[in-house]
Write an enzyme that holds these catalytic residues in place. Structure first.
Site, PDB file in Angstrom:
ATOM      1  N   CYS A 100       0.883  -1.157   0.000  1.00  0.00           N
ATOM      2  CA  CYS A 100       0.000   0.000   0.000  1.00  0.00           C
ATOM      3  C   CYS A 100       0.924   1.211   0.000  1.00  0.00           C
ATOM      4  O   CYS A 100       1.940   1.219   0.703  1.00  0.00           O
ATOM      5  CB  CYS A 100      -0.886  -0.001   1.242  1.00  0.00           C
ATOM      6  SG  CYS A 100      -2.152   1.282   1.206  1.00  0.00           S
ATOM      7  N   HIS A 205      -8.678   3.943   0.953  1.00  0.00           N
ATOM      8  CA  HIS A 205      -8.014   4.229  -0.320  1.00  0.00           C
ATOM      9  C   HIS A 205      -8.741   5.347  -1.059  1.00  0.00           C
ATOM     10  O   HIS A 205      -9.959   5.489  -0.944  1.00  0.00           O
ATOM     11  CB  HIS A 205      -7.960   2.961  -1.179  1.00  0.00           C
ATOM     12  CG  HIS A 205      -7.099   1.892  -0.582  1.00  0.00           C
ATOM     13  ND1 HIS A 205      -7.240   0.558  -0.884  1.00  0.00           N
ATOM     14  CD2 HIS A 205      -6.082   1.969   0.313  1.00  0.00           C
ATOM     15  CE1 HIS A 205      -6.345  -0.143  -0.210  1.00  0.00           C
ATOM     16  NE2 HIS A 205      -5.635   0.698   0.527  1.00  0.00           N
ATOM     17  N   GLU A 208      -7.426  11.785  -4.752  1.00  0.00           N
ATOM     18  CA  GLU A 208      -7.835  13.144  -4.396  1.00  0.00           C
ATOM     19  C   GLU A 208      -7.208  14.151  -5.340  1.00  0.00           C
ATOM     20  O   GLU A 208      -5.992  14.115  -5.581  1.00  0.00           O
ATOM     21  CB  GLU A 208      -7.398  13.494  -2.962  1.00  0.00           C
ATOM     22  CG  GLU A 208      -8.431  13.169  -1.913  1.00  0.00           C
ATOM     23  CD  GLU A 208      -8.086  13.774  -0.553  1.00  0.00           C
ATOM     24  OE1 GLU A 208      -8.746  13.367   0.411  1.00  0.00           O
ATOM     25  OE2 GLU A 208      -7.198  14.632  -0.442  1.00  0.00           O
ATOM     26  N   HIS A 327       4.280   2.270   1.849  1.00  0.00           N
ATOM     27  CA  HIS A 327       4.316   2.372   3.317  1.00  0.00           C
ATOM     28  C   HIS A 327       3.889   1.067   4.008  1.00  0.00           C
ATOM     29  O   HIS A 327       3.684   1.059   5.219  1.00  0.00           O
ATOM     30  CB  HIS A 327       3.510   3.573   3.830  1.00  0.00           C
ATOM     31  CG  HIS A 327       2.088   3.649   3.375  1.00  0.00           C
ATOM     32  ND1 HIS A 327       1.573   4.740   2.728  1.00  0.00           N
ATOM     33  CD2 HIS A 327       1.070   2.770   3.477  1.00  0.00           C
ATOM     34  CE1 HIS A 327       0.302   4.538   2.437  1.00  0.00           C
ATOM     35  NE2 HIS A 327      -0.035   3.356   2.914  1.00  0.00           N
ATOM     36  N   SER A 378      -6.734  13.596   6.644  1.00  0.00           N
ATOM     37  CA  SER A 378      -8.076  13.025   6.635  1.00  0.00           C
ATOM     38  C   SER A 378      -8.899  13.737   5.561  1.00  0.00           C
ATOM     39  O   SER A 378      -8.483  14.768   5.019  1.00  0.00           O
ATOM     40  CB  SER A 378      -8.748  13.216   8.000  1.00  0.00           C
ATOM     41  OG  SER A 378      -7.987  12.592   9.009  1.00  0.00           O
ATOM     42  N   SER A 383      -2.942  17.738   3.239  1.00  0.00           N
ATOM     43  CA  SER A 383      -1.875  16.743   3.138  1.00  0.00           C
ATOM     44  C   SER A 383      -0.541  17.497   3.079  1.00  0.00           C
ATOM     45  O   SER A 383      -0.503  18.698   2.808  1.00  0.00           O
ATOM     46  CB  SER A 383      -2.050  15.903   1.870  1.00  0.00           C
ATOM     47  OG  SER A 383      -3.279  15.213   1.887  1.00  0.00           O
ATOM     48  N   HIS A 402       2.953   7.888   7.895  1.00  0.00           N
ATOM     49  CA  HIS A 402       2.395   7.666   6.552  1.00  0.00           C
ATOM     50  C   HIS A 402       1.062   8.358   6.323  1.00  0.00           C
ATOM     51  O   HIS A 402       0.499   8.252   5.234  1.00  0.00           O
ATOM     52  CB  HIS A 402       2.260   6.173   6.278  1.00  0.00           C
ATOM     53  CG  HIS A 402       1.015   5.527   6.807  1.00  0.00           C
ATOM     54  ND1 HIS A 402       0.630   5.580   8.128  1.00  0.00           N
ATOM     55  CD2 HIS A 402       0.062   4.795   6.174  1.00  0.00           C
ATOM     56  CE1 HIS A 402      -0.492   4.911   8.281  1.00  0.00           C
ATOM     57  NE2 HIS A 402      -0.869   4.432   7.124  1.00  0.00           N
ATOM     58  N   GLY A 403       0.540   9.062   7.318  1.00  0.00           N
ATOM     59  CA  GLY A 403      -0.754   9.716   7.115  1.00  0.00           C
ATOM     60  C   GLY A 403      -1.300  10.265   8.411  1.00  0.00           C
ATOM     61  O   GLY A 403      -0.612  10.323   9.436  1.00  0.00           O
TER      62      GLY A 403
END
Length: 434
Positions: A100, A205, A208, A327, A378, A383, A402-403
């Site tokens: 992923c 997933h 965007e 990641h 989110s 980002s 990673h997020g």
């Protein structure tokens, strides 16, 4: 576990020492503020990190990223390195969605010029980049072709006219990880993968379309082709059912392998095998197949994005690759551990490789800057595009977050948040959702 069980190193680093539990082989090092710790202390992620510290052959520390949350065996946001080749490899330390990862595409199309047709763009992307549980894509392949993709990764897409040289040059490992072996992939995994190339899947997933809001590192932005006010596209997905089945197969197999090698661990979800065993080598070969599938999957989605932009804004619209990074992966790397330069298998599960300047693998335009790193927010939040530094090499086996992470389980989120209401709230803020 209580926050008082952690030793504070500095404002952003904490440690669970080996004295916390008698079976720990290495400490656990956490990155985050006290506020973040208070959010995660109630789930099992830190206990999972402690469990990871008992893996045979582990070196350094278990590293826990600030977006950590509970996972299968390993916490999501965990980094573990085991000595190669005598240490173990654990599918739970890589995850069910092998490779992923995230891909960023840049354009010169300014938001002000594109805004009027963003609804049309969203619809075109939804059509050309299918999403949903079990949904198939436009690039259905036979078993022999899937085996070829498993070995060659994005090189296959290049041969088929579905990638550019620049796409591969700006992909981690050139979009192909060596020593993949489809002979160690089950028939069931091959069946699941044949129809899913060029698809997003479900869960968290996404594709965007975003706008560059602020640039804080001019040289980095220039090298990546990012301009304030311009549209970019972020793609987040992995190896779909193909990788999920490979992980499922080997978690089951490794339950038996551990008994054969007299490996006893505090959690059966840590199922593992020595890397130099027959089973360990088989998993490494199969895992790399899934990683190559995922690189190819994101490449085909990138081509779908380009088609959508051409359809809505004209064929002269340029959509360039910035970088693509995994990641959820296990990679054989050389790191300095307690002054000794050794080869290790770094398990990154929900953690991004973040190598500093000087890495030969990086494209020449990034080599003196450091590896591009993407941290998606989110839904409806910002980002970040970052650059790896030498500090990550000495502190976390060249890894970072990673997020945005999550502070509730998926089942709890489904009960608390209703999709239609969320979509309406986002639409009210000018965010189109498909």
């Amino acid at each position: 576990m209580k926050i008082s069980d952690l030793q504070k190193i500095d404002e952003y680093q904490w440690e669970i020492p080996t004295s916390y539990r008698s079976d720990m082989l290495v400490p656990v090092r956490l990155f985050g503020t006290r506020e973040l710790l208070e959010d995660i202390i109630d789930d099992k992620s830190l206990e999972q990190a402690v469990n990871c510290s008992t893996l045979p052959g582990i070196v350094g520390s278990v590293y826990v990223m600030p977006d950590v949350h509970q996972g299968y065996g390993f916490p999501i946001g965990g980094v573990v390195a085991t000595r190669y080749p005598t240490g173990v490899i654990s599918p739970g330390g890589i995850g069910y969605d092998i490779n992923c990862g995230v891909r960023l595409l840049a354009t010169d199309l300014m938001f002000a010029d594109a805004e009027e047709k963003l609804d049309e763009l969203a619809t075109a992307l939804d059509h050309l980049c299918p999403s949903g549980v079990g949904v198939g894509g436009r690039h259905r392949v036979g078993e022999s072709t899937l085996r070829e993709i498993s070995v060659d990764g994005a090189q296959w897409a290049l041969r088929e006219g579905l990638a550019t040289e620049d796409d591969l040059r700006r992909t981690e490992s050139g979009g192909t990880i060596a020593d993949a072996d489809p002979e160690h992939v089950s028939k069931r995994a091959l069946e699941r993968g044949r129809t899913q190339l060029g698809t997003l899947g479900a869960g968290n997933h996404f594709i965007e379309v975003q706008v560059v809001e602020e640039i804080t590192h001019a040289a980095g932005a220039a090298a990546m082709g990012l301009r304030e006010g311009a549209l970019v596209v972020l793609i987040h997905t992995g190896s779909r059912g193909f990788g999920h089945q490979i992980c499922t197969d080997y978690v089951k197999q490794f339950q038996r392998t551990m008994r054969d090698h007299n490996i006893v661990l505090p959690d059966r979800e840590l199922a593992c095998a020595p890397m130099d065993s027959v089973d360990g080598q088989a998993y490494l070969g199969a895992m790399r197949c899934a990683a190559n599938f995922a690189f190819t999957n994101r490449q085909l989605l990138a081509m779908g994005v380009r088609e959508a932009f051409d359809e809505i804004y004209g064929a002269d619209t340029e959509v360039r690759q910035v970088y693509d990074i995994a990641h959820n992966i296990g990679k054989i790397e050389t790191h300095v551990v307690q002054g000794e330069r050794i080869k290790v298998c770094v398990h990154r599960k929900g953690a991004t490789r973040a190598f500093g300047p000087g890495l030969d693998e990086l494209p020449i335009e990034y080599r003196e800057l450091g590896q591009p790193v993407f941290v998606p927010g989110s839904m409806g939040t910002a980002s970040w595009v970052l650059l790896g530094t030498e500090g990550s090499m000495t502190q976390s086996f060249g890894s970072t977050c990673h997020g945005a992470g999550r502070n509730m389980s998926r089942s709890k989120a489904r009960k608390k948040i209703h999709g239609a209401k969320l979509a309406a709230e986002l639409e009210a803020r000018g965010i189109r959702v498909r």
